[in-house]
Design an enzyme around this catalytic site. Structure first.
Site, PDB file in Angstrom:
ATOM      1  N   LYS A 181       2.270  -3.426   7.301  1.00 47.24           N
ATOM      2  CA  LYS A 181       2.442  -3.619   5.859  1.00 47.24           C
ATOM      3  C   LYS A 181       3.894  -3.310   5.457  1.00 47.24           C
ATOM      4  O   LYS A 181       4.475  -4.009   4.628  1.00 47.24           O
ATOM      5  CB  LYS A 181       1.483  -2.720   5.073  1.00 47.24           C
ATOM      6  CG  LYS A 181       0.016  -3.067   5.217  1.00 47.24           C
ATOM      7  CD  LYS A 181      -0.360  -4.417   4.622  1.00 47.24           C
ATOM      8  CE  LYS A 181      -0.302  -4.437   3.109  1.00 47.24           C
ATOM      9  NZ  LYS A 181      -0.778  -5.751   2.581  1.00 47.24           N
ATOM     10  N   TYR A 231      -1.427  -0.424  11.270  1.00 42.21           N
ATOM     11  CA  TYR A 231      -1.678  -1.073   9.972  1.00 42.21           C
ATOM     12  C   TYR A 231      -0.519  -0.825   9.015  1.00 42.21           C
ATOM     13  O   TYR A 231       0.062  -1.761   8.461  1.00 42.21           O
ATOM     14  CB  TYR A 231      -2.986  -0.561   9.355  1.00 42.21           C
ATOM     15  CG  TYR A 231      -3.107  -0.853   7.873  1.00 42.21           C
ATOM     16  CD1 TYR A 231      -3.310  -2.154   7.415  1.00 42.21           C
ATOM     17  CD2 TYR A 231      -2.995   0.169   6.920  1.00 42.21           C
ATOM     18  CE1 TYR A 231      -3.394  -2.427   6.041  1.00 42.21           C
ATOM     19  CE2 TYR A 231      -3.076  -0.098   5.560  1.00 42.21           C
ATOM     20  CZ  TYR A 231      -3.272  -1.393   5.124  1.00 42.21           C
ATOM     21  OH  TYR A 231      -3.355  -1.658   3.776  1.00 42.21           O
ATOM     22  N   THR A 251       0.832  -1.209   0.000  1.00 46.02           N
ATOM     23  CA  THR A 251       0.000   0.000   0.000  1.00 46.02           C
ATOM     24  C   THR A 251       0.865   1.256   0.000  1.00 46.02           C
ATOM     25  O   THR A 251       2.001   1.249   0.516  1.00 46.02           O
ATOM     26  CB  THR A 251      -0.912  -0.007   1.242  1.00 46.02           C
ATOM     27  OG1 THR A 251      -1.505   1.284   1.389  1.00 46.02           O
ATOM     28  CG2 THR A 251      -0.138  -0.308   2.526  1.00 46.02           C
ATOM     29  N   ASP A 252       0.297   2.357  -0.493  1.00 43.12           N
ATOM     30  CA  ASP A 252       1.019   3.636  -0.442  1.00 43.12           C
ATOM     31  C   ASP A 252       1.192   4.124   0.997  1.00 43.12           C
ATOM     32  O   ASP A 252       2.010   5.012   1.254  1.00 43.12           O
ATOM     33  CB  ASP A 252       0.318   4.706  -1.302  1.00 43.12           C
ATOM     34  CG  ASP A 252      -1.109   5.025  -0.862  1.00 43.12           C
ATOM     35  OD1 ASP A 252      -1.616   4.391   0.085  1.00 43.12           O
ATOM     36  OD2 ASP A 252      -1.721   5.923  -1.484  1.00 43.12           O
ATOM     37  N   GLU A 253       0.420   3.547   1.926  1.00 41.34           N
ATOM     38  CA  GLU A 253       0.515   4.021   3.315  1.00 41.34           C
ATOM     39  C   GLU A 253       1.878   3.746   3.938  1.00 41.34           C
ATOM     40  O   GLU A 253       2.210   4.331   4.967  1.00 41.34           O
ATOM     41  CB  GLU A 253      -0.603   3.400   4.173  1.00 41.34           C
ATOM     42  CG  GLU A 253      -1.971   3.823   3.685  1.00 41.34           C
ATOM     43  CD  GLU A 253      -3.086   3.651   4.698  1.00 41.34           C
ATOM     44  OE1 GLU A 253      -2.810   3.515   5.898  1.00 41.34           O
ATOM     45  OE2 GLU A 253      -4.253   3.655   4.264  1.00 41.34           O
TER      46      GLU A 253
END
Ligand code: NAD
Ligand code: TDX
Length: 339
Positions: free
Chosen positions: A157, A153, A125-127
């Protein structure tokens, strides 16, 4: 070609299964999914009887179950979508995020090492890049942007991504990683912003917008994400990270107002609520590598995608209403108790 799709009963995983079965009707697809609250077997009903499709209920962190499956099936490719995916839940209870998102990834890669694999693809994810300031619209996440996480979260990731890169460097595992921006579209679980707003607005319920609603997300229609992963599996280079996004930045308030307009509901339903702890300000992906190296282009604009998504939720009320009522969680027992 036999592909293992983990987390295939969730939002993006199920859309990926549909995309791949249409694009490559001769591929065999096995979905492994734990059917957590976010997994819904009814979503996969249309492919359940296809001879090229198989569903297995298991936990990616269950080493014995995963190794047994790899021994039986001899996969060519693994695409790992399985994850705890909701930031707010990770703030409530981080532990499960570490087990599934990090240790689950390790188990899958250990199975790949033992039984052999053509490609292990990690859906990230870009997060993992943290956030960008609201007043620097010239800045974007590239594949070289340092990892800098905000929530349990995103930290889980990012940890998984580091482990994937370590397995490539140390053990030579043929891996790729994709980091996509916010997805939306059919089968999106109604705890996430867009489906939550649609379902609550239809019931004339208040619409919770965190903080001032000025946070920015970069939205991508889910089918464009699936097409990008397919391109990475086809021609992506081992060991590489690919950012996926379509330059569709919107503030949360803009997104909510667009949905209300399409539904013909009043903006007075919007209720500003306490902000999310550690709330990332802005995500924005630079997808140049995907475009230049793999010739991928998003095909759905935000206006078109949100129109189709709202229509899908209007046409498929039974899908999300059974989630809100909790009925879907009995589906596996109903379908499989006698088998
Ligand atoms: P989702 O929550 O809708 O689906 C997750 C699926 O994984 C569910 O079917 C669930 O049952 C399954 N699962 C959870 N724990 C499992 C376990 N231990 N073993 C086996 N299966 C398990 O999530 P999503 O939005 O479809 O996201 C899929 C992946 O894409 C995730 O890895 C997420 O981090 C990533 N991602 C999501 C977005 C987004 O906007 N939704 C954007 C970028 C990346
Ligand atoms: O009720 C809400 N009100 C609100 O204002 C909810 C649920 C969210 N929000 C805000 C928070 C975010 O700024 O809307 C934005 C989007 O929130 P989510 O739908 O929870 O998504 P986000 O936190 O951006 O994370 C999503 O994109 C990246 C996915 O859930 C992740 O799995 C993915 O990695």
């Amino acid at each position: 070609m036999k592909i293992l799709v983990t987390g295939g009963a969730g939002f993006i995983g199920s859309n990926f299964v549909f995309y791949m079965m249409e694009k490559h009707p001769d591929y065999d697809i096995v979905v492994l999914d734990k059917l957590t609250y976010a997994g819904n077997l009814e979503t996969l009903e249309s492919v359940m009887k296809n001879p090229h499709f198989k569903f297995v209920k298991a936990d990616i962190a269950d080493r014995d179950a995963v190794f047994d499956l790899f021994e039986q099936e001899k996969f060519d490719v693994v695409v790992n979508f399985a994850a705890e995916s909701h930031v707010d839940r990770s703030i409530e209870d981080p532990g499960l995020f570490l087990t599934t998102n990090i240790l689950g990834t390790q188990v899958l890669m250990d199975a790949c090492r033992k039984y052999g694999i053509g490609r292990y693809h990690q859906v990230s994810t870009d997060e993992v890049y943290g956030d960008l300031p609201l007043d620097r619209t010239d800045l974007f996440f590239t594949e070289e942007t340092p990892i800098h996480t905000s929530s349990p979260y995103s930290a889980s990731k990012a940890s998984a991504d580091l482990l994937v890169q370590a397995y490539h460097r140390t053990f030579g595992l043929p891996v790729t990683i994709s980091r996509c921006s916010n997805n939306y579209g059919p089968y999106h679980f109604p705890e996430k912003l867009i489906p939550l707003i649609i379902s609550r607005a239809l019931a004339d319920e208040s619409l919770p917008v965190y903080g001032t609603g000025e946070n920015v997300r970069d939205w991508l229609y889910v089918e464009d994400h699936c097409a990008a992963i397919n391109r990475i599996l086809e021609d992506g280079r081992e060991g590489e990270v690919y950012n996926i996004g379509g330059h569709n930045e919107r503030t949360n308030l803009q997104v909510v107002k667009t949905i209300l307009k399409q539904l013909g509901k009043p903006e007075s339903l919007i209720t500003f609520v306490t902000d999310r702890a550690g709330h990332d300000l802005r995500y924005a992906i630079d997808p140049a590598k995907m475009m230049n190296e793999l010739g991928w282009q998003p095909t759905t604009t935000f206006d078109e995608g949100i129109r189709r998504t709202v229509e899908w939720y209007l046409d498929n009320e039974s899908w999300w209403k059974s989630i809100i009522s909790g009925d879907y969680q009995n589906y596996y027992e109903r379908m499989y108790a006698e088998r």
